[in-house]
Motif scaffolding. Structure first.
Motif, PDB file in Angstrom:
ATOM      1  N   ALA A 187       0.831  -1.206   0.000  1.00 54.01           N
ATOM      2  CA  ALA A 187       0.000   0.000   0.000  1.00 54.01           C
ATOM      3  C   ALA A 187       0.866   1.257   0.000  1.00 54.01           C
ATOM      4  CB  ALA A 187      -0.935   0.003   1.212  1.00 54.01           C
ATOM      5  N   LEU A 188       1.948   1.262   0.769  1.00 53.21           N
ATOM      6  CA  LEU A 188       2.841   2.422   0.814  1.00 53.21           C
ATOM      7  C   LEU A 188       3.525   2.635  -0.536  1.00 53.21           C
ATOM      8  CD1 LEU A 188       4.432   2.012   4.360  1.00 53.21           C
ATOM      9  CD2 LEU A 188       2.807   3.765   3.635  1.00 53.21           C
ATOM     10  N   PHE A 190      -0.082   1.437  13.838  1.00 53.70           N
ATOM     11  CA  PHE A 190      -0.698   2.418  12.951  1.00 53.70           C
ATOM     12  C   PHE A 190      -1.414   1.695  11.809  1.00 53.70           C
ATOM     13  CE2 PHE A 190       2.317   6.322  13.633  1.00 53.70           C
ATOM     14  CZ  PHE A 190       1.820   6.465  14.905  1.00 53.70           C
ATOM     15  N   ASN A 191      -2.509   2.290  11.351  1.00 59.16           N
ATOM     16  CA  ASN A 191      -3.202   1.726  10.198  1.00 59.16           C
ATOM     17  C   ASN A 191      -2.568   2.266   8.908  1.00 59.16           C
ATOM     18  OD1 ASN A 191      -4.363   4.271   9.604  1.00 59.16           O
ATOM     19  ND2 ASN A 191      -6.116   3.841  10.907  1.00 59.16           N
ATOM     20  N   GLU A 192      -3.058   1.776   7.784  1.00 57.55           N
ATOM     21  CA  GLU A 192      -2.517   2.184   6.479  1.00 57.55           C
ATOM     22  C   GLU A 192      -2.598   3.688   6.276  1.00 57.55           C
ATOM     23  OE1 GLU A 192      -3.964   0.334   2.784  1.00 57.55           O
ATOM     24  OE2 GLU A 192      -3.496  -1.582   3.732  1.00 57.55           O
ATOM     25  N   ALA A 203       0.442   6.161   5.563  1.00 60.42           N
ATOM     26  CA  ALA A 203       0.421   6.910   4.301  1.00 60.42           C
ATOM     27  C   ALA A 203       0.573   8.408   4.559  1.00 60.42           C
ATOM     28  CB  ALA A 203      -0.862   6.620   3.531  1.00 60.42           C
ATOM     29  N   ALA A 204      -0.008   8.903   5.643  1.00 66.33           N
ATOM     30  CA  ALA A 204       0.124  10.324   5.993  1.00 66.33           C
ATOM     31  C   ALA A 204       1.579  10.658   6.334  1.00 66.33           C
ATOM     32  CB  ALA A 204      -0.802  10.675   7.155  1.00 66.33           C
ATOM     33  N   LEU A 205       2.260   9.767   7.036  1.00 67.19           N
ATOM     34  CA  LEU A 205       3.677   9.971   7.345  1.00 67.19           C
ATOM     35  C   LEU A 205       4.514   9.959   6.061  1.00 67.19           C
ATOM     36  CD1 LEU A 205       3.993   7.676  10.498  1.00 67.19           C
ATOM     37  CD2 LEU A 205       4.014  10.186  10.470  1.00 67.19           C
TER      38      LEU A 205
END
Length: 121
Positions: free
Chosen positions: A7-8, A91-93, A97-99
């Motif tokens: 996902a990342l 942490f969730n996806e 993703a925000a990081l």
């Protein structure tokens, strides 16, 4: 863990000018923007899978204080980079993703103006 990593990588490829590829010399998935790295997925010396990202120094400190799975950036400047130990990550996806997005934005902000302009910044 694999789902998060995929996902990342997918998320990063939606960022203007970004690419993700396996970098053999570092033995990691390397997240690249204009020849600069803005994140990586690899392993630390203990063999734990990690996600390394750039952040604001004050925020990095806070994250490390709040979450035991966030440590100073592995093989990176400890002030500006953090690593998440993926096996311990809660942490969730979307949070990861925000990081990743913030890391990308911080690196892009340091690129020369001409390079930023080609990215539509």
């Amino acid at each position: 863990m694999e789902k998060l990593k995929e996902a990342l990588k997918k998320e990063a490829e939606t960022f203007p000018g970004a690419s993700v590829y396996y970098r053999e010399s570092w033995d990691c998935d390397y997240f690249d923007i204009a020849g600069k790295f803005f994140a990586m997925l690899g392993e630390n010396k203990e063999g734990d899978e990690i996600f390394t990202f750039k952040g604001e120094p004050e925020e990095n400190e806070l994250l490390r204080e709040q979450y035991s799975f966030i440590v100073p950036g592995y093989y990176a400047n400890k002030t500006h980079w953090n690593s998440i130990i993926l096996k311990d990550n809660t942490f969730n996806e979307a949070q990861c993703a925000a990081l990743l997005k913030k890391s990308y934005e911080l690196v892009v902000a340091k690129l020369p103006k001409k390079v930023r302009e080609t990215l539509g910044e």
